[in-house]
Write a protein that holds these residues in place. Structure first.
Motif, PDB file in Angstrom:
ATOM      1  N   ALA A  45       0.813  -1.389   0.027  1.00 53.46           N
ATOM      2  CA  ALA A  45      -0.088  -0.010  -0.051  1.00 53.46           C
ATOM      3  C   ALA A  45       0.934   1.342  -0.125  1.00 53.46           C
ATOM      4  O   ALA A  45       0.550   2.294  -0.706  1.00 53.46           O
ATOM      5  CB  ALA A  45      -0.871   0.108   1.187  1.00 53.46           C
ATOM      6  N   SER A  46       2.158   1.230   0.738  1.00 49.78           N
ATOM      7  CA  SER A  46       2.933   2.460   0.685  1.00 49.78           C
ATOM      8  C   SER A  46       3.461   2.615  -0.778  1.00 49.78           C
ATOM      9  O   SER A  46       3.440   3.794  -1.176  1.00 49.78           O
ATOM     10  CB  SER A  46       3.805   2.102   1.690  1.00 49.78           C
ATOM     11  OG  SER A  46       3.779   2.131   2.887  1.00 49.78           O
ATOM     12  N   ILE A  48       2.189   1.682  -3.401  1.00 51.05           N
ATOM     13  CA  ILE A  48       0.963   2.225  -4.470  1.00 51.05           C
ATOM     14  C   ILE A  48       0.645   3.796  -4.037  1.00 51.05           C
ATOM     15  O   ILE A  48       0.512   4.476  -5.041  1.00 51.05           O
ATOM     16  CB  ILE A  48      -0.170   1.208  -4.344  1.00 51.05           C
ATOM     17  CG1 ILE A  48       0.195  -0.007  -4.958  1.00 51.05           C
ATOM     18  CG2 ILE A  48      -1.268   1.785  -4.811  1.00 51.05           C
ATOM     19  CD1 ILE A  48      -0.802  -1.044  -4.393  1.00 51.05           C
ATOM     20  N   GLN A  49       0.845   3.849  -2.806  1.00 49.19           N
ATOM     21  CA  GLN A  49       0.248   5.373  -2.353  1.00 49.19           C
ATOM     22  C   GLN A  49       1.186   6.374  -3.054  1.00 49.19           C
ATOM     23  O   GLN A  49       1.147   7.386  -3.691  1.00 49.19           O
ATOM     24  CB  GLN A  49       0.144   5.504  -0.882  1.00 49.19           C
ATOM     25  CG  GLN A  49       0.176   6.818  -0.624  1.00 49.19           C
ATOM     26  CD  GLN A  49       0.130   7.252   1.095  1.00 49.19           C
ATOM     27  OE1 GLN A  49       0.327   6.264   1.924  1.00 49.19           O
ATOM     28  NE2 GLN A  49      -0.727   8.032   1.562  1.00 49.19           N
ATOM     29  N   ALA A  50       2.686   6.037  -2.922  1.00 53.60           N
ATOM     30  CA  ALA A  50       3.694   6.723  -3.290  1.00 53.60           C
ATOM     31  C   ALA A  50       3.577   7.004  -4.996  1.00 53.60           C
ATOM     32  O   ALA A  50       3.680   8.119  -5.514  1.00 53.60           O
ATOM     33  CB  ALA A  50       5.350   6.323  -3.063  1.00 53.60           C
ATOM     34  N   LYS A  51       3.228   5.974  -5.551  1.00 58.33           N
ATOM     35  CA  LYS A  51       3.150   6.188  -7.055  1.00 58.33           C
ATOM     36  C   LYS A  51       1.835   7.067  -7.417  1.00 58.33           C
ATOM     37  O   LYS A  51       1.971   7.669  -8.478  1.00 58.33           O
ATOM     38  CB  LYS A  51       3.008   4.641  -7.823  1.00 58.33           C
ATOM     39  CG  LYS A  51       4.082   3.893  -7.901  1.00 58.33           C
ATOM     40  CD  LYS A  51       3.850   2.422  -8.449  1.00 58.33           C
ATOM     41  CE  LYS A  51       5.138   1.700  -8.485  1.00 58.33           C
ATOM     42  NZ  LYS A  51       5.084   0.482  -9.166  1.00 58.33           N
ATOM     43  N   ALA A  52       0.738   6.806  -6.774  1.00 55.95           N
ATOM     44  CA  ALA A  52      -0.353   7.681  -6.816  1.00 55.95           C
ATOM     45  C   ALA A  52       0.024   8.916  -6.695  1.00 55.95           C
ATOM     46  O   ALA A  52      -0.558   9.825  -7.549  1.00 55.95           O
ATOM     47  CB  ALA A  52      -1.546   7.153  -5.935  1.00 55.95           C
ATOM     48  N   GLN A  53       0.905   9.341  -5.755  1.00 53.52           N
ATOM     49  CA  GLN A  53       1.065  10.819  -5.315  1.00 53.52           C
ATOM     50  C   GLN A  53       1.924  11.315  -6.570  1.00 53.52           C
ATOM     51  O   GLN A  53       1.488  12.598  -6.655  1.00 53.52           O
ATOM     52  CB  GLN A  53       1.868  10.835  -3.957  1.00 53.52           C
ATOM     53  CG  GLN A  53       0.822  10.734  -2.704  1.00 53.52           C
ATOM     54  CD  GLN A  53       1.591  10.855  -1.437  1.00 53.52           C
ATOM     55  OE1 GLN A  53       2.708  10.488  -1.286  1.00 53.52           O
ATOM     56  NE2 GLN A  53       0.791  10.953  -0.491  1.00 53.52           N
ATOM     57  N   TYR A  56      -0.485  11.907  -9.377  1.00 55.24           N
ATOM     58  CA  TYR A  56      -1.297  13.099  -9.112  1.00 55.24           C
ATOM     59  C   TYR A  56      -0.446  14.414  -9.480  1.00 55.24           C
ATOM     60  O   TYR A  56      -0.942  15.464  -9.906  1.00 55.24           O
ATOM     61  CB  TYR A  56      -1.662  13.056  -7.577  1.00 55.24           C
ATOM     62  CG  TYR A  56      -2.489  14.293  -7.322  1.00 55.24           C
ATOM     63  CD1 TYR A  56      -3.788  14.499  -7.620  1.00 55.24           C
ATOM     64  CD2 TYR A  56      -1.943  15.246  -6.432  1.00 55.24           C
ATOM     65  CE1 TYR A  56      -4.554  15.618  -7.383  1.00 55.24           C
ATOM     66  CE2 TYR A  56      -2.809  16.608  -6.050  1.00 55.24           C
ATOM     67  CZ  TYR A  56      -4.180  16.673  -6.284  1.00 55.24           C
ATOM     68  OH  TYR A  56      -4.556  17.712  -6.154  1.00 55.24           O
TER      69      TYR A  56
END
Length: 110
Positions: A45-46, A48-53, A56
């Motif tokens: 999840a970490s 994926i969150q970094a890639k999403a940020q 964005y």
């Protein structure tokens, strides 16, 4: 031959204690497995969150760039902008209105 029907059943508390003792290794293994799964999911999840940020941030910068280009175009060519907006509105209205079913009811006047 041993007849188990003649032996009295163990008291409930002894059976419960025996079941609890027999299940203890399974409970420990399940707990450990759940903890490992939680850690693995947290790590994924970490990432994926970094890639999403990151995505964005890129999208936000691209949107700002396009907004600046659009504002420049509108100020330089107002009539062309108005014509494009009118055509887009007409096209959108046509698409929305054509999605409704066009049912015609005919009445027999005999």
């Amino acid at each position: 031959m041993v007849d188990y029907m003649d032996t009295p059943p163990a008291p409930k508390s002894k059976r419960a204690a025996a079941l609890k003792q027999a299940a203890a290794p399974l409970v420990g293994a399940a707990t450990e497995l759940a903890h490992e799964a939680k850690v693995a999911i947290g790590e994924r999840a970490s990432v994926i969150q970094a890639k999403a940020q990151e995505g964005y941030g890129v999208a936000r910068e691209e949107a700002r760039k396009r907004l600046g280009e659009a504002e420049t175009f509108v100020h330089e060519k107002p009539y062309a902008s108005l014509a494009i907006a009118a055509f887009a509105g007409f096209l959108l209205g046509h698409i929305i209105s054509s999605s409704k079913s066009n049912v015609v009811y005919l009445r027999d006047d005999r």
